[in-house]
Scaffold this motif. Structure first.
Motif, PDB file in Angstrom:
ATOM      1  N   MET A   1       1.159  -1.186  -0.291  1.00 46.29           N
ATOM      2  CA  MET A   1       0.083  -0.178   0.203  1.00 46.29           C
ATOM      3  C   MET A   1       1.091   1.258  -0.470  1.00 46.29           C
ATOM      4  SD  MET A   1      -3.151  -1.223   2.684  1.00 46.29           S
ATOM      5  CE  MET A   1      -3.950   0.745   2.844  1.00 46.29           C
ATOM      6  N   GLY A   2       2.017   0.592   1.015  1.00 45.70           N
ATOM      7  CA  GLY A   2       3.324   2.736   0.543  1.00 45.70           C
ATOM      8  C   GLY A   2       4.070   3.272  -0.583  1.00 45.70           C
ATOM      9  N   TRP A   3       3.671   1.535  -1.528  1.00 42.29           N
ATOM     10  CA  TRP A   3       4.213   1.940  -2.735  1.00 42.29           C
ATOM     11  C   TRP A   3       3.149   2.203  -3.713  1.00 42.29           C
ATOM     12  CZ3 TRP A   3       8.486   2.248  -5.259  1.00 42.29           C
ATOM     13  CH2 TRP A   3       8.682   1.796  -6.689  1.00 42.29           C
ATOM     14  N   VAL A   4       2.152   2.185  -3.953  1.00 44.84           N
ATOM     15  CA  VAL A   4       1.217   2.968  -4.461  1.00 44.84           C
ATOM     16  C   VAL A   4       0.542   3.510  -4.508  1.00 44.84           C
ATOM     17  CG1 VAL A   4       1.069   0.243  -5.311  1.00 44.84           C
ATOM     18  CG2 VAL A   4      -0.682   0.968  -4.550  1.00 44.84           C
ATOM     19  N   ALA A   5       0.312   4.247  -2.787  1.00 43.96           N
ATOM     20  CA  ALA A   5      -0.253   5.155  -2.487  1.00 43.96           C
ATOM     21  C   ALA A   5       0.168   6.462  -3.276  1.00 43.96           C
ATOM     22  CB  ALA A   5      -0.211   5.052  -1.181  1.00 43.96           C
ATOM     23  N   ALA A   6      -0.584   7.112  -3.485  1.00 45.91           N
ATOM     24  CA  ALA A   6      -0.161   8.561  -3.910  1.00 45.91           C
ATOM     25  C   ALA A   6      -0.289   9.954  -3.023  1.00 45.91           C
ATOM     26  CB  ALA A   6      -1.675   9.096  -4.762  1.00 45.91           C
ATOM     27  N   PRO A   7       0.159  11.325  -2.756  1.00 40.57           N
ATOM     28  CA  PRO A   7       0.824  11.210  -2.013  1.00 40.57           C
ATOM     29  C   PRO A   7      -0.528  12.248  -1.277  1.00 40.57           C
ATOM     30  CG  PRO A   7       2.038  12.578  -3.980  1.00 40.57           C
ATOM     31  CD  PRO A   7       1.451  11.361  -4.526  1.00 40.57           C
ATOM     32  N   GLY A   8      -1.287  11.808  -0.273  1.00 37.55           N
ATOM     33  CA  GLY A   8      -2.283  12.298   0.523  1.00 37.55           C
ATOM     34  C   GLY A   8      -3.447  11.189   0.271  1.00 37.55           C
ATOM     35  N   ALA A   9      -2.626  10.198   0.128  1.00 36.09           N
ATOM     36  CA  ALA A   9      -4.270   8.781  -0.283  1.00 36.09           C
ATOM     37  C   ALA A   9      -4.444   9.227   1.205  1.00 36.09           C
ATOM     38  CB  ALA A   9      -3.101   7.577  -0.048  1.00 36.09           C
ATOM     39  N   SER A  10      -5.507   8.159   1.172  1.00 40.19           N
ATOM     40  CA  SER A  10      -6.420   7.757   2.479  1.00 40.19           C
ATOM     41  C   SER A  10      -6.658   6.026   2.187  1.00 40.19           C
ATOM     42  CB  SER A  10      -8.842   8.322   2.570  1.00 40.19           C
ATOM     43  OG  SER A  10      -7.929   9.734   2.403  1.00 40.19           O
ATOM     44  N   VAL A  11      -6.594   6.251   4.010  1.00 39.78           N
ATOM     45  CA  VAL A  11      -6.565   4.518   4.087  1.00 39.78           C
ATOM     46  C   VAL A  11      -8.103   4.198   5.208  1.00 39.78           C
ATOM     47  CG1 VAL A  11      -5.927   2.506   5.206  1.00 39.78           C
ATOM     48  CG2 VAL A  11      -4.506   4.117   4.161  1.00 39.78           C
ATOM     49  N   VAL A  12      -8.622   3.822   4.661  1.00 38.70           N
ATOM     50  CA  VAL A  12     -10.136   3.368   5.766  1.00 38.70           C
ATOM     51  C   VAL A  12     -10.317   2.035   6.480  1.00 38.70           C
ATOM     52  CG1 VAL A  12     -12.670   2.689   6.421  1.00 38.70           C
ATOM     53  CG2 VAL A  12     -11.146   5.146   4.910  1.00 38.70           C
ATOM     54  N   VAL A  13      -9.587   0.733   7.175  1.00 37.27           N
ATOM     55  CA  VAL A  13      -9.210   0.048   7.875  1.00 37.27           C
ATOM     56  C   VAL A  13     -10.676  -0.508   8.230  1.00 37.27           C
ATOM     57  CG1 VAL A  13      -8.134  -1.399   9.002  1.00 37.27           C
ATOM     58  CG2 VAL A  13      -7.397   0.642   8.089  1.00 37.27           C
ATOM     59  N   ARG A  14     -11.548  -1.451   8.221  1.00 34.50           N
ATOM     60  CA  ARG A  14     -12.320  -2.020   9.044  1.00 34.50           C
ATOM     61  C   ARG A  14     -12.063  -3.564  10.184  1.00 34.50           C
ATOM     62  NH1 ARG A  14     -17.868  -1.127   5.959  1.00 34.50           N
ATOM     63  NH2 ARG A  14     -18.486  -3.243   7.331  1.00 34.50           N
ATOM     64  N   SER A  15     -12.667  -4.003  10.559  1.00 32.72           N
ATOM     65  CA  SER A  15     -12.580  -5.076  11.462  1.00 32.72           C
ATOM     66  C   SER A  15     -13.120  -5.348  12.286  1.00 32.72           C
ATOM     67  CB  SER A  15     -10.796  -4.722  11.591  1.00 32.72           C
ATOM     68  OG  SER A  15     -10.179  -6.442  12.795  1.00 32.72           O
ATOM     69  N   PHE A  16     -13.803  -6.582  12.510  1.00 35.13           N
ATOM     70  CA  PHE A  16     -14.347  -7.166  13.586  1.00 35.13           C
ATOM     71  C   PHE A  16     -13.091  -7.569  15.031  1.00 35.13           C
ATOM     72  CE2 PHE A  16     -16.318  -9.611  10.237  1.00 35.13           C
ATOM     73  CZ  PHE A  16     -17.605  -8.845  10.443  1.00 35.13           C
ATOM     74  N   ALA A  17     -11.820  -7.156  15.050  1.00 36.14           N
ATOM     75  CA  ALA A  17     -11.343  -7.300  15.841  1.00 36.14           C
ATOM     76  C   ALA A  17     -11.630  -6.074  17.659  1.00 36.14           C
ATOM     77  CB  ALA A  17      -9.904  -7.127  15.179  1.00 36.14           C
ATOM     78  N   GLU A  18     -11.240  -6.157  18.022  1.00 30.08           N
ATOM     79  CA  GLU A  18     -10.976  -5.091  19.190  1.00 30.08           C
ATOM     80  C   GLU A  18      -9.995  -4.261  18.838  1.00 30.08           C
ATOM     81  OE1 GLU A  18     -13.211  -3.984  21.816  1.00 30.08           O
ATOM     82  OE2 GLU A  18     -14.084  -6.186  21.108  1.00 30.08           O
ATOM     83  N   PRO A  19     -10.417  -3.241  19.356  1.00 24.83           N
ATOM     84  CA  PRO A  19      -8.940  -1.919  19.522  1.00 24.83           C
ATOM     85  C   PRO A  19      -7.875  -1.950  19.707  1.00 24.83           C
ATOM     86  CG  PRO A  19     -11.227  -0.601  19.028  1.00 24.83           C
ATOM     87  CD  PRO A  19     -11.452  -2.377  19.516  1.00 24.83           C
ATOM     88  N   SER A  20      -6.884  -1.811  19.167  1.00 18.98           N
ATOM     89  CA  SER A  20      -5.604  -2.497  20.358  1.00 18.98           C
ATOM     90  C   SER A  20      -5.284  -1.141  20.729  1.00 18.98           C
ATOM     91  CB  SER A  20      -4.238  -2.174  18.820  1.00 18.98           C
ATOM     92  OG  SER A  20      -4.275  -1.634  17.761  1.00 18.98           O
ATOM     93  N   THR A  21      -5.684   0.654  20.072  1.00 18.44           N
ATOM     94  CA  THR A  21      -5.221   1.927  20.815  1.00 18.44           C
ATOM     95  C   THR A  21      -6.200   2.466  21.115  1.00 18.44           C
ATOM     96  OG1 THR A  21      -4.904   2.894  18.743  1.00 18.44           O
ATOM     97  CG2 THR A  21      -3.271   1.546  20.080  1.00 18.44           C
ATOM     98  N   PRO A  22      -5.947   3.417  21.715  1.00 19.56           N
ATOM     99  CA  PRO A  22      -7.474   4.465  22.180  1.00 19.56           C
ATOM    100  C   PRO A  22      -7.890   5.321  20.201  1.00 19.56           C
ATOM    101  CG  PRO A  22      -6.644   5.077  23.979  1.00 19.56           C
ATOM    102  CD  PRO A  22      -5.787   3.453  22.834  1.00 19.56           C
ATOM    103  N   GLN A  23      -6.459   5.680  19.795  1.00 17.06           N
ATOM    104  CA  GLN A  23      -6.857   5.603  18.270  1.00 17.06           C
ATOM    105  C   GLN A  23      -7.436   5.255  17.372  1.00 17.06           C
ATOM    106  OE1 GLN A  23      -4.083   6.269  20.080  1.00 17.06           O
ATOM    107  NE2 GLN A  23      -3.443   7.929  20.787  1.00 17.06           N
ATOM    108  N   ALA A  24      -7.250   3.943  17.583  1.00 12.40           N
ATOM    109  CA  ALA A  24      -8.169   2.877  17.169  1.00 12.40           C
ATOM    110  C   ALA A  24      -9.588   3.033  16.684  1.00 12.40           C
ATOM    111  CB  ALA A  24      -7.198   1.714  16.463  1.00 12.40           C
ATOM    112  N   ALA A  25      -9.477   3.415  18.176  1.00 14.56           N
ATOM    113  CA  ALA A  25     -11.181   2.856  18.586  1.00 14.56           C
ATOM    114  C   ALA A  25     -11.948   4.693  17.428  1.00 14.56           C
ATOM    115  CB  ALA A  25     -11.536   3.172  20.185  1.00 14.56           C
TER     116      ALA A  25
END
Length: 71
Positions: free
Chosen positions: A47-71
């Protein structure tokens, strides 16, 4: 209106074939839930290789958040 192209492929292998800086954004839904750490590292690198400058990433998961920021 920009047409959407649909591809059925392994995410890492697909991204490895794309030109650098060619994606403006990513939506990763549940891909990492069953992935190994090695696969997750490969996906992030691809993803880092093909991401254009300023690209956005949205990650969805069933897992519990690992940090308060991830929540």
């Amino acid at each position: 209106v920009v047409p959407i192209a649909w591809h059925a492929a392994d995410a890492v292998e697909f991204l490895k074939q794309a030109p650098s800086h060619s994606f403006d954004g990513f939506t990763i839904s549940n891909i990492l839930d069953g992935a190994t750490n090695a696969y997750a590292d490969q996906l992030h690198a691809a993803m880092g290789w093909v991401a254009a400058p300023g690209a956005s990433v949205v990650v969805r998961s069933f897992a519990e958040p690992s940090t308060p920021q991830a929540a």
